[in-house]
Design a protein around this motif. Structure first.
Motif, short mmCIF file in Angstrom:
data_model
loop_
_atom_site.label_atom_id
_atom_site.label_comp_id
_atom_site.label_asym_id
_atom_site.label_seq_id
_atom_site.Cartn_x
_atom_site.Cartn_y
_atom_site.Cartn_z
N SER A 82 7.01 -38.92 -7.67
CA SER A 82 6.54 -37.55 -7.55
C SER A 82 5.71 -37.35 -6.35
CB SER A 82 5.69 -37.43 -8.77
OG SER A 82 4.49 -38.10 -8.54
N GLY A 83 5.78 -36.28 -6.04
CA GLY A 83 4.98 -35.78 -4.75
C GLY A 83 3.67 -35.92 -4.80
N ALA A 84 3.14 -35.99 -6.08
CA ALA A 84 1.54 -36.32 -6.38
C ALA A 84 1.29 -37.79 -5.77
CB ALA A 84 1.11 -35.77 -7.60
N VAL A 85 2.31 -38.74 -6.32
CA VAL A 85 2.15 -39.97 -5.85
C VAL A 85 2.30 -40.37 -4.59
CG1 VAL A 85 2.94 -42.43 -6.52
CG2 VAL A 85 2.58 -40.57 -8.23
N VAL A 119 10.02 -28.06 -5.14
CA VAL A 119 8.85 -28.01 -4.56
C VAL A 119 7.89 -28.26 -5.75
CG1 VAL A 119 6.93 -26.72 -3.72
CG2 VAL A 119 9.33 -25.90 -3.18
N GLU A 120 7.01 -29.29 -5.64
CA GLU A 120 6.02 -30.05 -6.39
C GLU A 120 4.73 -29.57 -6.18
OE1 GLU A 120 7.10 -34.13 -7.81
OE2 GLU A 120 8.30 -33.81 -5.86
N SER A 121 3.84 -29.82 -7.09
CA SER A 121 2.18 -29.47 -6.59
C SER A 121 1.80 -31.01 -6.49
CB SER A 121 1.42 -29.02 -8.02
OG SER A 121 0.10 -29.26 -7.58
N ILE A 163 1.36 -28.65 -13.09
CA ILE A 163 2.09 -27.65 -12.57
C ILE A 163 3.90 -27.74 -12.50
CG2 ILE A 163 2.71 -26.09 -10.68
CD1 ILE A 163 -0.42 -26.20 -9.96
N ASN A 164 4.62 -26.87 -13.09
CA ASN A 164 6.09 -27.18 -13.18
C ASN A 164 6.51 -27.11 -11.80
OD1 ASN A 164 6.00 -27.13 -15.67
ND2 ASN A 164 6.12 -25.06 -16.30
N ASP A 165 7.58 -27.89 -11.41
CA ASP A 165 8.29 -28.10 -10.35
C ASP A 165 9.16 -26.90 -10.12
OD1 ASP A 165 7.20 -30.64 -10.38
OD2 ASP A 165 9.06 -31.59 -10.61
N GLN A 166 9.54 -26.35 -8.83
CA GLN A 166 10.44 -25.24 -8.76
C GLN A 166 11.53 -25.64 -7.96
OE1 GLN A 166 9.81 -21.97 -9.89
NE2 GLN A 166 8.18 -22.93 -11.29
#
Length: 350
Positions: free
Chosen positions: A122-125, A234-236, A243-246
């Motif tokens: 994931s983007g957060a990781v 796009v991720e948070s 927050i849901n990905d887009q």
């Protein structure tokens, strides 16, 4: 405290460690940062445990995650309580309790391992892994200038004023990851095996081969992504936000404000974005608010003035790929003002 004998499951069921992972307690954060500093051999294990916490925060709701952790802690507490009053007749039951807890932890670890090595990170990781040791600065601009940068894979970046672009040390080998502070337009070289990822403090944008603009200035409360060609996800990068990905298609944009519970998706004016790419400013009897908005859009800086004086400002003219200083000098000459600059903020002085 010595955490040498801790495994990933021990870290995960430690309340202080969970607080550190989700940045919910300053004391716990300082404590675990000190543990990493004083016990460097644990750094890899702590990093893996933290990634697991972040993944849990993304894939399940906060309530579900907390309930699962509470259930696990209660099971361990029950097993520990029973161990203080062991009788011969209870040995078998205690043994089964221990097996149940150990099995739950083992299955949990196995599921995590399978997920970790078979699913996209994931983007957060990815953002949690960004350090000065793993990324280096490719380009940096001051408030007055732009730069056009060619990355090793052929990707072209237009870096706006007051912005910094960092690149992963293993870029174009195992990955194509960059970190942006500020604003930039990307024309991504296509590579189906290595997605291109732009990380900011708020968003992570993933693409294969496409063109898009990302804006995330540290002094602003919102971040945005505009897609011109191709498709992006796009991720948070805030792991505990749920927050849901887009997914964007050309002509769409998303914005994310500080404290917001989700992205806002909308369409954008492609001509306006093309003007941004070309560095073109067009004013037609523009007042101060219009001038400030267009300067913020093209150069990424905030222009402020005494509200009593702004009613005097009007300007008509066009600038093509001019520096911010040239633009401000021209408008200031017509309207009889000068200006002061600090970081990415401009103060108009009459």
């Amino acid at each position: 405290m010595d955490y040498t004998n801790f495994n990933i499951e021990d870290f995960l069921t430690n309340e202080s460690f969970v607080n550190y992972c989700y940045d919910t307690n300053d004391d716990d954060k300082k404590h675990w940062e000190n543990v990493i500093l004083t016990q460097p051999l644990l750094k890899k294990q702590i990093t893996e445990a933290r990634e697991l916490c972040l993944l849990l925060g993304i894939k399940v709701s906060k309530a579900e995650k907390q309930q699962a952790l509470n259930n696990l802690k209660k099971a361990i507490e029950r097993e520990q309580l029973q161990s203080t009053n062991i009788t011969k007749g209870k040995v078998r039951r205690l043994w089964f309790a221990r097996i149940a807890v150990a099995a739950a932890l083992l299955v949990f670890a196995m599921v995590y391992s399978i997920y970790k090595y078979t699913s996209p990170v994931s983007g957060a990781v990815l953002y949690s892994r960004v350090t000065d040791a793993s990324y280096h600065i490719v380009a940096r601009t001051n408030f007055n200038g732009r730069k056009k940068v060619a990355l090793p894979d052929g990707t072209i970046v237009i870096l706006n004023g007051a912005s910094t672009l960092k690149m992963a040390n293993d870029y174009n080998n195992n990955s194509r990851h960059v970190v942006l502070t500020g604003e930039a337009f990307f024309e991504v070289h296509k590579d189906k095996d290595r997605p291109f990822v732009v990380l900011t403090s708020k968003t992570a944008t993933t693409a294969l081969g496409t063109s898009f603009k990302v804006s995330s200035y540290s002094t602003l409360k919102t971040a945005s992504v505009m897609l011109v060609t191709g498709k992006v996800k796009v991720e948070s990068t805030r792991p505990h936000s749920n927050i849901n990905d887009q997914i964007l298609v050309p002509g769409q944009q998303v914005t994310l404000a500080d404290g917001a519970s989700g992205f806002i998706k909308s369409n954008f004016n492609t001509t306006k974005l093309q003007n941004w790419i070309d560095g073109r400013l067009i004013f037609s009897n523009a007042n101060f608010a219009e001038i400030a908005a267009k300067i913020a859009d093209i150069y990424g800086v905030q222009v402020a003035a005494n509200s009593k004086d702004t009613s005097k400002i009007k300007f008509t003219g066009q600038f093509d790929n001019k520096s911010l200083t040239e633009v401000l000098d021209a408008i200031g000459f017509v309207n009889n003002f000068t200006y002061r600059q600090k970081d990415d903020r401009i103060k108009i002085v009459f």
